[in-house]
Design a protein around this motif. Structure first.
Motif, PDB file in Angstrom:
ATOM      1  N   THR A   9     -25.768 -48.930   5.296  1.00 34.62           N
ATOM      2  CA  THR A   9     -25.824 -50.327   5.737  1.00 34.62           C
ATOM      3  C   THR A   9     -24.713 -50.630   6.727  1.00 34.62           C
TER       4      THR A   9
ATOM      5  N   LYS B 155     -34.613 -44.580   5.827  1.00 33.12           N
ATOM      6  CA  LYS B 155     -34.532 -43.390   6.671  1.00 33.12           C
ATOM      7  C   LYS B 155     -33.114 -42.837   6.713  1.00 33.12           C
ATOM      8  N   ARG B 156     -32.143 -43.719   6.828  1.00 31.52           N
ATOM      9  CA  ARG B 156     -30.739 -43.288   6.939  1.00 31.52           C
ATOM     10  C   ARG B 156     -30.244 -42.681   5.625  1.00 31.52           C
TER      11      ARG B 156
ATOM     12  N   ILE C 109     -25.367 -48.761  10.123  1.00 26.07           N
ATOM     13  CA  ILE C 109     -26.448 -49.346  10.925  1.00 26.07           C
ATOM     14  C   ILE C 109     -26.043 -50.722  11.447  1.00 26.07           C
TER      15      ILE C 109
ATOM     16  N   LYS D 180     -26.116 -51.782  15.324  1.00 30.63           N
ATOM     17  CA  LYS D 180     -27.123 -52.652  15.926  1.00 30.63           C
ATOM     18  C   LYS D 180     -27.238 -54.036  15.293  1.00 30.63           C
TER      19      LYS D 180
ATOM     20  N   MET E 210     -31.436 -54.794  11.209  1.00 27.70           N
ATOM     21  CA  MET E 210     -31.684 -53.667  10.309  1.00 27.70           C
ATOM     22  C   MET E 210     -32.833 -53.990   9.369  1.00 27.70           C
ATOM     23  N   SER E 211     -33.744 -53.064   9.223  1.00 27.90           N
ATOM     24  CA  SER E 211     -34.836 -53.222   8.263  1.00 27.90           C
ATOM     25  C   SER E 211     -34.587 -52.300   7.071  1.00 27.90           C
TER      26      SER E 211
ATOM     27  N   ARG F 170     -36.669 -50.238   6.080  1.00 22.04           N
ATOM     28  CA  ARG F 170     -37.166 -48.925   6.503  1.00 22.04           C
ATOM     29  C   ARG F 170     -36.059 -48.144   7.228  1.00 22.04           C
ATOM     30  N   ASP F 171     -35.275 -48.849   8.053  1.00 22.71           N
ATOM     31  CA  ASP F 171     -34.119 -48.206   8.695  1.00 22.71           C
ATOM     32  C   ASP F 171     -33.179 -47.642   7.637  1.00 22.71           C
ATOM     33  N   LEU F 172     -32.967 -48.447   6.617  1.00 20.29           N
ATOM     34  CA  LEU F 172     -32.037 -48.067   5.549  1.00 20.29           C
ATOM     35  C   LEU F 172     -32.578 -46.873   4.765  1.00 20.29           C
TER      36      LEU F 172
ATOM     37  N   LYS G 258     -32.514 -57.518   1.422  1.00 18.48           N
ATOM     38  CA  LYS G 258     -31.279 -57.431   2.194  1.00 18.48           C
ATOM     39  C   LYS G 258     -30.267 -58.451   1.699  1.00 18.48           C
TER      40      LYS G 258
END
Length: 238
Positions: A58, A77-78, A61, A65, A70-71, A73-75, A93
């Motif tokens: 978190t 993936k990371r 990311i 950005k 941040m979504s 899904r981003d989280l 979130k």
């Protein structure tokens, strides 16, 4: 690495060891508060490890950005977790922000107050609080940066909480200054104004960290300079 840099690293290692300040410690505290309820993972070791991955991702990311962009899904993936895996720890979130704010703030206040225990001289108490805050912001720099930079983008309830945490830190420094004034050790000035000026110097360390590094400063040197400046500013007029 220079001898001064070696000494700074050694001092920070000792600080971490003595205070227990770390992401892992915060994650253990989060699990103790929410394990079995909001966090549906029963195994503490696994839960603490994954909470650390979630929070580290978190911060990375968000600092790249922005948290608003941040979504989950981003989280996922990371972190390498599935969305279902994430939902075992957070519902949204907003939950994630609340965790980062609440438990980061608690650690900051806890460590400062613990370090003040047994210190009685006003000048020394203020110096200890300043050094502790700066060392914490160095050890947990992405965390501090996130809380400052993202506060204005949070939902109203989380934004109010962030402001309250900021004010609580200023009040702690204002109280230390007022204690010194009561003993005639600091000059007469509005303690909250002085605390606000001090807080700006503390924030400058983690908000403009590269600037200070380019100047060859490490956190131990910066702390010594801030303490010297504040002590001269508060020195009673004879």
């Amino acid at each position: 690495m220079t001898a001064a840099a070696d000494n700074a690293e050694a001092e920070l290692r000792a600080f971490r060891r003595e205070t227990g300040a770390s992401l892992n410690a915060i994650c253990r505290e989060i699990f103790a508060a929410h394990g079995g309820t909001d966090i549906r993972v029963r195994n503490e070791r696994i839960a603490v490890r994954n909470l650390g991955r979630i929070i580290e991702a978190t911060l990375a990311i968000a600092n790249r950005k922005g948290f608003a962009a941040m979504s989950l899904r981003d989280l996922a993936k990371r972190t390498g977790l599935s969305l279902g895996g994430l939902y075992a720890y957070i519902r949204s979130k907003d939950d994630l922000v609340a965790m980062i704010q609440t438990f980061g703030g608690r650690q900051t206040e806890r460590v400062i107050r613990e370090r003040l225990g047994g210190v009685t001289e006003p000048e020394r108490r203020l110096a200890v609080a300043i050094r502790t805050h700066l060392y914490l912001s160095e050890v947990m720099r992405p965390w501090f940066f996130f809380l400052y930079m993202e506060a204005r983008h949070l939902a109203p309830s989380e934004r109010r909480q962030a402001v309250a945490m900021e004010q609580a830190t200023e009040r702690l420094f204002a109280d230390l200054i007022a204690e010194g004034q009561a003993e005639g050790r600091f000059r007469a000035i509005d303690p909250l104004v002085a605390a606000g000026l001090l807080k700006a110097l503390l924030q400058d360390w983690y908000l403009k960290h590269r600037k200070h590094v380019r100047r060859g400063l490490d956190v131990t040197v910066y702390a010594a300079q801030v303490i010297d400046l504040i002590e001269r500013y508060l020195e009673p007029q004879r």
